[in-house]
Design a protein around this motif. Structure first.
Motif, mmCIF file in Angstrom:
data_model
loop_
_atom_site.group_PDB
_atom_site.id
_atom_site.type_symbol
_atom_site.label_atom_id
_atom_site.label_comp_id
_atom_site.label_asym_id
_atom_site.label_seq_id
_atom_site.Cartn_x
_atom_site.Cartn_y
_atom_site.Cartn_z
ATOM 1 N N VAL A 179 -1.367 9.011 10.176
ATOM 2 C CA VAL A 179 -0.544 8.588 8.940
ATOM 3 C C VAL A 179 -0.048 7.171 9.245
ATOM 4 C CG1 VAL A 179 1.335 9.057 7.638
ATOM 5 C CG2 VAL A 179 0.278 10.959 8.273
ATOM 6 N N PHE A 180 -0.268 6.201 8.206
ATOM 7 C CA PHE A 180 0.076 4.870 8.385
ATOM 8 C C PHE A 180 0.875 4.642 7.200
ATOM 9 C CE2 PHE A 180 -3.385 5.236 10.810
ATOM 10 C CZ PHE A 180 -3.467 4.074 11.818
ATOM 11 N N ASP A 181 2.011 3.831 7.296
ATOM 12 C CA ASP A 181 2.841 3.047 6.091
ATOM 13 C C ASP A 181 1.960 1.469 6.230
ATOM 14 O OD1 ASP A 181 4.159 5.287 5.951
ATOM 15 O OD2 ASP A 181 6.085 4.609 6.883
ATOM 16 N N LEU A 182 1.884 1.312 4.889
ATOM 17 C CA LEU A 182 1.398 -0.296 4.580
ATOM 18 C C LEU A 182 2.355 -0.612 3.557
ATOM 19 C CD1 LEU A 182 -0.349 -2.507 4.726
ATOM 20 C CD2 LEU A 182 -1.835 -1.461 3.056
ATOM 21 N N GLU A 183 3.068 -1.743 3.896
ATOM 22 C CA GLU A 183 3.786 -2.403 2.772
ATOM 23 C C GLU A 183 2.941 -3.359 2.104
ATOM 24 O OE1 GLU A 183 8.143 -4.842 2.064
ATOM 25 O OE2 GLU A 183 7.682 -3.754 3.944
ATOM 26 N N VAL A 184 2.659 -3.092 0.844
ATOM 27 C CA VAL A 184 1.784 -4.119 0.193
ATOM 28 C C VAL A 184 2.717 -5.210 -0.717
ATOM 29 C CG1 VAL A 184 0.085 -4.081 -1.975
ATOM 30 C CG2 VAL A 184 0.379 -2.120 -0.402
ATOM 31 N N PRO A 185 2.334 -6.570 -0.207
ATOM 32 C CA PRO A 185 2.931 -7.433 -0.949
ATOM 33 C C PRO A 185 3.256 -7.463 -2.462
ATOM 34 C CG PRO A 185 1.209 -8.228 0.481
ATOM 35 C CD PRO A 185 0.884 -6.964 0.252
ATOM 36 N N GLN A 186 4.345 -7.853 -2.823
ATOM 37 C CA GLN A 186 4.572 -7.913 -4.369
ATOM 38 C C GLN A 186 3.690 -8.657 -5.104
ATOM 39 O OE1 GLN A 186 8.622 -8.936 -5.786
ATOM 40 N NE2 GLN A 186 9.514 -7.693 -4.155
ATOM 41 N N GLY A 187 3.252 -7.988 -6.097
ATOM 42 C CA GLY A 187 1.983 -8.875 -6.805
ATOM 43 C C GLY A 187 0.519 -8.683 -6.272
ATOM 44 N N PHE A 188 0.620 -7.925 -5.543
ATOM 45 C CA PHE A 188 -0.884 -7.321 -5.114
ATOM 46 C C PHE A 188 -1.316 -5.915 -5.654
ATOM 47 C CE2 PHE A 188 -3.639 -4.832 -2.834
ATOM 48 C CZ PHE A 188 -4.985 -5.605 -2.553
ATOM 49 N N THR A 189 -2.287 -5.682 -6.291
ATOM 50 C CA THR A 189 -2.558 -4.496 -7.158
ATOM 51 C C THR A 189 -3.563 -3.978 -6.434
ATOM 52 O OG1 THR A 189 -1.238 -4.869 -8.980
ATOM 53 C CG2 THR A 189 -2.837 -3.291 -9.154
ATOM 54 N N PRO A 190 -3.859 -2.607 -5.795
ATOM 55 C CA PRO A 190 -5.161 -2.120 -5.466
ATOM 56 C C PRO A 190 -6.013 -1.796 -6.651
ATOM 57 C CG PRO A 190 -3.081 -0.829 -4.747
ATOM 58 C CD PRO A 190 -2.635 -1.729 -5.808
ATOM 59 N N GLN A 191 -7.456 -2.286 -6.487
ATOM 60 C CA GLN A 191 -8.238 -2.211 -7.394
ATOM 61 C C GLN A 191 -9.467 -1.110 -7.180
ATOM 62 O OE1 GLN A 191 -8.072 -4.320 -10.314
ATOM 63 N NE2 GLN A 191 -6.133 -4.937 -9.144
ATOM 64 N N ILE A 192 -9.951 -0.669 -8.071
ATOM 65 C CA ILE A 192 -10.910 0.521 -8.020
ATOM 66 C C ILE A 192 -12.234 -0.292 -7.393
ATOM 67 C CG2 ILE A 192 -12.360 2.142 -9.101
ATOM 68 C CD1 ILE A 192 -10.155 2.370 -11.216
#
Length: 311
Positions: free
Chosen positions: A236-249
């Motif tokens: 298990v990993f935790d990844l803090e995604v920057p604000q404004g970044f959205t994962p894409q399909i």
């Protein structure tokens, strides 16, 4: 709706607490450890003197047809000692599995992936052979994977989690909720390689962001169903995604991504909408980030213990 409009079943279901639902989920994914399971009837799967799995009785019967590969003795299934190397063992087992697949003997082999998982007593041990992913449940060998909790800190300090909905065409659990990124650990592939690869393929997350993920835990459990036995361990990993970044399909394995506040994620994980093992990864996140308190959560100790059950 008034109580008069609710059936007895509906009223009973509504009375079940979040804690009880979460405990039921956890017990379901550890049902191989529970009374009434098939564990006492399964045969240890041995390779070079080491137990690497559990073979259900109906599988033992079929493997007895291949004495040059599998030896049945003293209540165990042992890979032939004459198969001395990783390559020899892998090739011999693969030949048997192709035969069983052609005969349509086991339903799980209809989901053949052409992806190999490595087999070893413990993760720290050298692999003894590799095996087709869809066949691992026939031998009860431990499967490993990588799961990533993607989250974003909001301007007000709150945390929201990225949740994926699995594509409707997925062979397992189509349309259910999933962790932001998750994938099995294929043969001869490291944990970090898997993490970076799955981030890119499933969510179009660039390597520079993916490598910011922190290893935080493992979640282990063993369940059985009508296809076989599934001992699994997820890194298990935790990844803090920057604000404004959205994962894409990316590769089409995800239908949609959602950014939900943790209260909504918590409620969703005990519903039938969440893929069960991914719900456990979220439960682990809730514990580690103090969204659950041992003074107020009656099953806190059972949650912690149940997330780390291993054979």
């Amino acid at each position: 709706m008034s109580e008069e409009g609710l059936s007895a079943v509906d009223m009973a279901a509504s009375a079940v607490s979040w804690s009880d639902k979460a405990l039921r989920l956890l017990r379901g994914l550890n049902n191989f450890h529970r009374p009434g399971s098939s564990q006492a009837k399964c045969c240890p799967f041995m390779v070079s003197g080491h137990q690497v799995g559990w073979v259900p009785p109906r599988v033992v019967t079929e493997l007895g047809r291949f004495p040059e590969v599998f030896q049945l003795q003293r209540g165990t299934v042992e890979l032939s000692p004459g198969l001395e190397s990783y390559t020899q063992r892998s090739a011999a087992v693969d030949t048997v599995l192709h035969c069983l697949r052609e005969e349509n003997t086991f339903r799980c082999l209809r989901g053949w992936r052409d992806e190999k998982y490595e087999v070893m007593p413990q993760f720290c041990d050298p692999p003894m052979l590799c095996m087709e992913r869809s066949a691992t449940c026939l031998f009860g060998v431990k499967r490993y994977g990588v799961h990533i909790n993607g989250f974003t800190r909001q301007p007000d300090g709150g945390v929201s989690m990225w949740v994926a909905r699995r594509a409707l065409g997925k062979p397992t659990y189509p349309g259910l909720l999933d962790n932001m990124v998750a994938g099995g650990l294929a043969a001869q592939t490291s944990i970090t390689q898997t993490l970076v690869k799955e981030c890119a393929e499933e969510a179009c997350i660039p390597e520079c962001i993916a490598k910011c993920a922190h290893p935080v835990s493992t979640v282990s459990y063993t369940y059985e169903d009508d296809e076989g036995v599934f001992p699994e361990c997820q890194f298990v990993f935790d990844l803090e995604v920057p604000q404004g970044f959205t994962p894409q399909i990316g590769d089409g394995e995800v239908l949609e991504f959602y950014l939900w506040p943790m209260d909504k994620v918590k409620e969703a994980l005990v519903t039938a909408e969440f893929k069960p093992n991914c719900a456990l990864v979220v439960l682990d996140f809730l514990i580690r980030h103090s969204y659950l308190d041992p003074d107020t959560e009656p099953h806190y100790q059972q949650f912690v213990a149940g997330l780390h059950r291993s054979l």
